[in-house]
Write an enzyme that holds these catalytic residues in place. Structure first.
Site, PDB file in Angstrom:
ATOM      1  CG  HIS A 146      -0.195  -9.246  -2.452  1.00  0.00           C
ATOM      2  ND1 HIS A 146       0.734  -8.522  -2.924  1.00  0.00           N
ATOM      3  CD2 HIS A 146      -0.799  -9.417  -1.707  1.00  0.00           C
ATOM      4  CE1 HIS A 146      -0.704  -7.817  -2.158  1.00  0.00           C
ATOM      5  NE2 HIS A 146      -1.311  -8.207  -1.392  1.00  0.00           N
ATOM      6  CG  HIS A 171      -1.478  -1.603   1.239  1.00  0.00           C
ATOM      7  ND1 HIS A 171      -2.803  -1.192   1.804  1.00  0.00           N
ATOM      8  CD2 HIS A 171      -1.691  -2.066   0.255  1.00  0.00           C
ATOM      9  CE1 HIS A 171      -2.999  -2.866   2.681  1.00  0.00           C
ATOM     10  NE2 HIS A 171      -3.155  -3.408   0.471  1.00  0.00           N
ATOM     11  CG  ASP A 218      -3.623  -4.910  -2.421  1.00  0.00           C
ATOM     12  OD1 ASP A 218      -2.845  -4.255  -2.082  1.00  0.00           O
ATOM     13  OD2 ASP A 218      -3.948  -5.881  -2.297  1.00  0.00           O
ATOM     14  CG  HIS A 251      -7.788  -3.349  -1.008  1.00  0.00           C
ATOM     15  ND1 HIS A 251      -7.228  -2.251  -0.504  1.00  0.00           N
ATOM     16  CD2 HIS A 251      -6.303  -4.447  -1.310  1.00  0.00           C
ATOM     17  CE1 HIS A 251      -6.415  -2.986  -0.246  1.00  0.00           C
ATOM     18  NE2 HIS A 251      -6.069  -3.870  -0.312  1.00  0.00           N
TER      19      HIS A 251
HETATM   20 ZN    ZN Z   1      -3.923  -4.446   0.021  1.00  0.00          ZN
END
Ligand code: ZN
Length: 291
Positions: free
Chosen positions: A266, A78, A243, A239
């Site tokens: 991720h 973030h 990311d 969101h």
């Molecule tokens: Zn996040």
């Protein structure tokens, strides 16, 4: 018509923030310092420096962490996205206390607000990365694919995913070149989220020790656990774009590319980045202006 160079930026003054880490549950205090041209983003603790680049990524389980095997800087995505969106290239991120970036309210909002309007232009030109080939990576059902764009600073991200039987499938698009500040704001304000049923499992993995309704959106089978609900209808998918923007900035430069992610997290973001970097050409940025 004339051409001007797009310059690199740093921050005018130091910026500090603190709070608990979502995974460790521990208090951290971070100070951002101005940095010289071509520094990039470098994390520092006790004079140990680790550059925020994909080669230094050591963990992608529910967040992105960099380190050297001994030192670790956790949950940096973030902060990385905030630096990207606030137009900052060069900064030293010093940890005064702790090792995980404070989660704040679960979104990029507070850090972005601290950075807003703080950029200072430097003399060196900024470089952008252009893809020379189509790139696709996948893991089970999830995949990310990308193709090149040829105009300057044109990052185009579309994310699509299934967010449970209440929110169902959501799609959202970020386009760096288009003047749509409302979409950038939606992305900046979108909080970390998880499903209620996954919380026990996360805790068993030693994660989410600092997670609460103060810093996370909790989805259930029938709705949203947070009293005030969603900040906006596309909060979870926004969101995911946040990311991805943060993880992409671990290239060490800004991408000009057209990227589509279907439920990438991720781990897949970093896998994509490693593959994309094999097909990148860096170009210094110039912008055509009318004189
Ligand atoms: Zn996040």
């Amino acid at each position: 018509m004339d051409k001007v160079m797009i310059q690199q930026t740093t921050i005018k003054d130091c910026i500090e923030f603190d709070g608990i880490g979502i995974h460790s549950g521990k208090f951290s205090k971070v100070r951002l310092h101005p940095a010289n041209e071509n520094t990039g983003i470098v994390f520092v603790r006790n004079n140990i420096k680790i550059k925020a680049v994909v080669e230094n990524v050591i963990d992608t389980l529910n967040s992105t962490s960099i380190g050297d095997g001994v030192n670790i800087f956790r949950t940096i995505e973030h902060l990385m996205a905030s630096l990207y969106l606030a137009n900052i290239d060069n900064v030293i991120v010093e940890f005064l206390v702790g090792e995980e970036v404070p989660i704040m309210d679960g979104s990029a909002f507070h850090i972005f607000e601290l950075l807003s309007g703080k950029e200072e232009y430097q003399l060196a030109p900024r470089s952008y990365g252009y893809l020379s080939n189509f790139v696709r990576v996948s893991h089970k059902e999830s995949y990310i694919m990308a193709k090149s764009t040829h105009s300057i600073e044109d990052l185009h991200i579309t994310f699509e995913g299934y967010f449970g039987n209440v929110l169902k499938t959501q799609t959202h698009t970020y386009q760096s070149k288009l003047e749509k500040p409302n979409i950038q704001e939606e992305i900046i304000k979108a909080r970390t989220f998880c499903h209620l049923r996954d919380i026990e499992h996360l805790k068993m993995l030693g994660l989410a020790k600092g997670g609460s309704l103060e810093n996370s959106l909790v989805l259930t089978d029938t709705g949203i656990l947070n009293k005030d609900g969603l900040r906006h209808q596309k909060e979870p998918v926004s969101h995911k774009i946040l990311d991805l923007i943060g993880d992409l900035y671990l290239a060490g430069f800004r991408f000009s590319a057209n990227i589509y992610s279907n439920m990438g997290g991720h781990n897949l973001n970093i896998k994509f980045l490693r593959e994309a970097l094999k097909h990148i050409k860096l170009r210094e940025a110039t912008e055509v202006i009318a004189v």
